[in-house]
Design a protein around this motif. Structure first.
Motif, short mmCIF file in Angstrom:
data_model
loop_
_atom_site.label_atom_id
_atom_site.label_comp_id
_atom_site.label_asym_id
_atom_site.label_seq_id
_atom_site.Cartn_x
_atom_site.Cartn_y
_atom_site.Cartn_z
N ALA A 281 0.84 -1.21 0.00
CA ALA A 281 0.00 0.00 0.00
C ALA A 281 0.87 1.25 0.00
O ALA A 281 0.55 2.25 -0.68
CB ALA A 281 -0.93 -0.01 1.21
N TRP A 282 1.95 1.23 0.75
CA TRP A 282 2.86 2.38 0.79
C TRP A 282 3.50 2.62 -0.57
O TRP A 282 3.60 3.76 -1.04
CB TRP A 282 3.93 2.13 1.85
CG TRP A 282 4.98 3.20 1.94
CD1 TRP A 282 4.88 4.39 2.60
CD2 TRP A 282 6.27 3.19 1.32
NE1 TRP A 282 6.03 5.11 2.46
CE2 TRP A 282 6.90 4.41 1.67
CE3 TRP A 282 6.95 2.27 0.53
CZ2 TRP A 282 8.19 4.72 1.23
CZ3 TRP A 282 8.23 2.58 0.10
CH2 TRP A 282 8.84 3.80 0.44
N LEU A 283 3.94 1.56 -1.23
CA LEU A 283 4.52 1.69 -2.56
C LEU A 283 3.50 2.23 -3.56
O LEU A 283 3.81 3.09 -4.40
CB LEU A 283 5.05 0.33 -3.03
CG LEU A 283 6.37 -0.15 -2.42
CD1 LEU A 283 6.60 -1.63 -2.74
CD2 LEU A 283 7.53 0.68 -2.93
N CYS A 284 2.28 1.73 -3.47
CA CYS A 284 1.23 2.18 -4.39
C CYS A 284 0.91 3.65 -4.18
O CYS A 284 0.78 4.43 -5.15
CB CYS A 284 -0.02 1.33 -4.20
SG CYS A 284 -1.38 1.74 -5.31
N LYS A 285 0.78 4.06 -2.93
CA LYS A 285 0.47 5.46 -2.63
C LYS A 285 1.60 6.37 -3.09
O LYS A 285 1.35 7.47 -3.61
CB LYS A 285 0.26 5.61 -1.12
CG LYS A 285 -0.17 7.01 -0.68
CD LYS A 285 -0.48 7.03 0.80
CE LYS A 285 -1.04 8.40 1.22
NZ LYS A 285 -0.11 9.51 0.95
N ARG A 286 2.81 5.92 -2.93
CA ARG A 286 3.95 6.73 -3.35
C ARG A 286 3.93 6.93 -4.86
O ARG A 286 4.17 8.04 -5.36
CB ARG A 286 5.25 6.04 -2.91
CG ARG A 286 6.49 6.83 -3.27
CD ARG A 286 7.75 6.01 -3.07
NE ARG A 286 8.89 6.73 -3.63
CZ ARG A 286 9.16 6.81 -4.91
NH1 ARG A 286 8.35 6.22 -5.78
NH2 ARG A 286 10.20 7.49 -5.36
N ARG A 293 6.58 7.01 -12.59
CA ARG A 293 6.76 5.83 -13.41
C ARG A 293 8.20 5.36 -13.38
O ARG A 293 8.54 4.31 -13.92
CB ARG A 293 6.33 6.10 -14.86
CG ARG A 293 4.83 6.28 -15.04
CD ARG A 293 4.04 5.14 -14.47
NE ARG A 293 4.46 3.85 -15.01
CZ ARG A 293 4.21 2.68 -14.45
NH1 ARG A 293 3.57 2.62 -13.29
NH2 ARG A 293 4.60 1.56 -15.03
N ASN A 294 9.04 6.15 -12.78
CA ASN A 294 10.44 5.75 -12.67
C ASN A 294 10.55 4.62 -11.67
O ASN A 294 10.03 4.71 -10.56
CB ASN A 294 11.26 6.96 -12.20
CG ASN A 294 12.75 6.71 -12.31
OD1 ASN A 294 13.20 5.95 -13.16
ND2 ASN A 294 13.51 7.35 -11.45
N PRO A 295 11.21 3.50 -12.00
CA PRO A 295 11.34 2.39 -11.04
C PRO A 295 11.91 2.88 -9.71
O PRO A 295 12.81 3.73 -9.67
CB PRO A 295 12.30 1.43 -11.75
CG PRO A 295 12.10 1.72 -13.20
CD PRO A 295 11.84 3.19 -13.29
N PHE A 296 11.40 2.32 -8.63
CA PHE A 296 11.74 2.80 -7.30
C PHE A 296 13.24 2.74 -7.03
O PHE A 296 13.80 3.64 -6.40
CB PHE A 296 10.99 1.99 -6.24
CG PHE A 296 11.24 2.48 -4.84
CD1 PHE A 296 10.63 3.62 -4.37
CD2 PHE A 296 12.12 1.80 -4.00
CE1 PHE A 296 10.87 4.08 -3.08
CE2 PHE A 296 12.36 2.26 -2.72
CZ PHE A 296 11.74 3.41 -2.26
N LEU A 297 13.92 1.70 -7.51
CA LEU A 297 15.35 1.56 -7.23
C LEU A 297 16.18 2.60 -7.98
O LEU A 297 17.39 2.71 -7.72
CB LEU A 297 15.83 0.15 -7.58
CG LEU A 297 15.27 -0.99 -6.72
CD1 LEU A 297 15.88 -2.32 -7.14
CD2 LEU A 297 15.49 -0.75 -5.24
N LEU A 333 11.89 -2.72 -9.66
CA LEU A 333 13.13 -3.07 -10.35
C LEU A 333 13.29 -2.26 -11.64
O LEU A 333 12.30 -2.01 -12.35
CB LEU A 333 13.13 -4.55 -10.70
CG LEU A 333 12.88 -5.54 -9.55
CD1 LEU A 333 12.93 -6.97 -10.07
CD2 LEU A 333 13.87 -5.35 -8.43
N PRO A 334 14.50 -1.85 -11.95
CA PRO A 334 14.74 -1.17 -13.23
C PRO A 334 14.33 -2.06 -14.41
O PRO A 334 14.53 -3.28 -14.39
CB PRO A 334 16.26 -0.94 -13.22
CG PRO A 334 16.63 -0.92 -11.77
CD PRO A 334 15.71 -1.92 -11.12
N SER A 335 13.75 -1.44 -15.42
CA SER A 335 13.22 -2.20 -16.55
C SER A 335 14.31 -2.97 -17.29
O SER A 335 14.06 -4.04 -17.84
CB SER A 335 12.49 -1.26 -17.51
OG SER A 335 13.36 -0.22 -17.95
#
Length: 499
Positions: A281-286, A293-297, A333-335
């Motif tokens: 949920a935290w990742l989705c809200k962020r 759209r930039n990968p989190f890492l 993860l990076p694409s």
């Protein structure tokens, strides 16, 4: 009358003759009794001699007797009371009236007093304490250890005592601290023990702590423990082939999501069952708040965790469609990581089909350690179990059965309830390692078994017993962890099919 008289016996001999007969018998009896007494006396003398010899032997045998009262007297009188002190040690605002002859047991003080240091002739020495782990209580224990034979070390205080013992170069006490740490590794202590062992050079404790984490990270997940594990340690755990994985590699990814969430939200407090949902949920809200759209890492927050996620064995996550969709949805993860792995999986599949690669046939432990599939199960109680780890494993449908204390591998080609593709090659090869373990309440191994690294060839629908278990060595719940490698490593020496 005459006939009556004739029936009477002859009268006794005269007095002199009677006396002589009685005297002879008496003499014989006396001589017999005398010989008997002499024999008894001889035996008694022999026994006495033997006892004397035994007593002499006992007297000549040295006996080691510990005079506990002496040790207590020394500790109380010389250390606690400081009588006849010839030097005063000052540190952290406290003073200890001590004795050079005892301090010289320490390599630190021995060098100080025997060299040309100015302190060698001083009666009061101020110690600089650069280590924050050293406090007055630890110094009290360490100084006191110089005056007594044994020291009781509390597990909660062992790091402080280890720090002080290391500064003063007390090898025996350092070793005792190591033994205390080894016996008390748990979820509450393992991270602190690992870090301290690295600082003070106890490599065996670092190894034991890492082994404990490899066994317990996924088998006994703990919120507080996840908060304590740093990036460096987690990287070592995730890249290790010895990690006890419960279920499949996708569960390793889920564990990392929970761990990363706790690292970024250390104040989170809740049950372990709620952790994954809150992390997602935290990742989705962020993503929603930032329209990200930039990968989190690739973000500033995520960059510190890249090295850990890089250790995932993505080929065993992308072999399952549902798991691949989760990776795409999470956008952690990076694409380019995913693109590269999709390509590798496709090439491996073509190599398996077109070149008839039927699995590893030669020992290659390095390839196995780096690329084997990690999976596992928990057996809550004794019984019959049968399971498979689903996913596209290049046509190798393997069943694992636990029954009657046997573990059996079967290459399945007939029944296909899961609808997956099955290889019909006459023989398929695999490399594997099977491990079983049970733990106590602190996560310490109670019993364990392993097959070690093995190669196995199976024909279609062939079964093979890979482990026979002694019931006396088993306790439940029992954790089963497997490593499998179904394809041989790529070879640069293979001929190009176009040629």
């Amino acid at each position: 009358m005459g006939s009556l008289g004739s029936s009477c016996q002859s009268p006794p001999e005269g007095p002199e003759e009677a006396g002589e007969g009685t005297s002879a018998c008496h003499k014989q009896n006396c001589e017999f009794k005398k010989r008997k007494r002499n024999a008894q006396c001889d035996c008694e003398r022999d026994d006495d001699d033997e006892e004397d010899d035994d007593d002499d032997a006992l007297l000549d045998t040295p006996r080691r007797q510990k005079l506990k009262s002496t040790s207590k007297y020394i500790y109380q009188t010389l250390f606690l009371n400081g009588e006849n002190s010839d030097i005063c040690i000052c540190a952290l605002g406290e003073k200890w009236n001590l004795h050079k002859v005892y301090l010289c047991q320490s390599g630190y003080f021995s060098s100080m007093f025997s060299g040309s240091w100015k302190e060698s002739n001083m009666v009061e020495i101020n110690l600089e304490i650069p280590d924050q782990n050293i406090d007055t209580e630890a110094l009290q224990v360490v100084f006191g250890s110089l005056y007594r034979d044994d020291v009781l070390i509390k597990p909660s205080r062992v790091i402080n005592i280890l720090a002080a013992a290391s500064m003063l170069q007390l090898d025996g006490l350092i070793q005792q601290c190591g033994e205390t740490m080894k016996e008390n590794i748990s979820a509450k202590t393992v991270c602190r023990y690992y870090a301290s062992a690295g600082i003070y050079g106890l490599n065996s404790i670092m190894k034991k702590s890492l082994e404990w984490l490899l066994s317990n990270l996924m088998t006994h997940q703990n919120v507080d423990l996840m908060k304590e594990i740093g990036v460096e340690v987690m990287e070592k755990l995730i890249q290790s082939s010895d990690l006890f994985v419960m279920q499949v590699e996708m569960d390793v990814y889920s564990t990392l999501k929970k761990w990363m969430f706790l690292q970024l939200n250390p104040s989170w407090d809740g049950p372990i069952k709620q952790l994954l949902a809150d992390a997602e949920a935290w990742l989705c809200k962020r993503r929603t708040d930032l329209c990200e759209r930039n990968p989190f890492l690739n973000t500033d927050e995520g960059v510190p965790f890249r090295s850990v996620f890089k250790c995932l064995r993505l080929q065993y996550i992308l072999n399952d469609l549902a798991s691949a969709r989760v990776l795409e949805r999470d956008n952690i993860l990076p694409s380019d990581w995913l693109t590269e792995m999709y390509k590798n999986q496709w090439i491996t599949m073509l190599r398996t089909e077109c070149e008839n690669d039927n699995g590893p046939q030669e020992s290659n432990k390095q390839e196995f350690e780096l690329n084997s599939m990690r999976c596992g199960r928990k057996l809550s109680k004794d019984g019959d179990y049968c399971w498979r780890w689903t996913g596209f494993n290049f046509g190798f449908d393997q069943l694992v059965t636990y029954t009657n204390r046997f573990i059996v591998f079967k290459r399945n080609t007939l029944s296909q309830p899961f609808g997956g593709a099955v290889s019909l090659q006459p023989q398929r090869h695999l490399a594997y390692r099977l491990r079983l373990a049970s733990f106590d309440s602190n996560g310490k191994l109670v019993c364990s078994r392993t097959t070690g690294y093995q190669l196995l060839s199976l024909e279609k629908d062939q079964e093979c017993v890979v482990m026979n278990l002694d019931s006396r060595l088993l306790s439940f719940p029992l954790y089963v962890c497997c490593n499998f490698l179904y394809t041989s490593p790529p070879s640069d020496n293979r001929p190009d099919s176009s040629e």
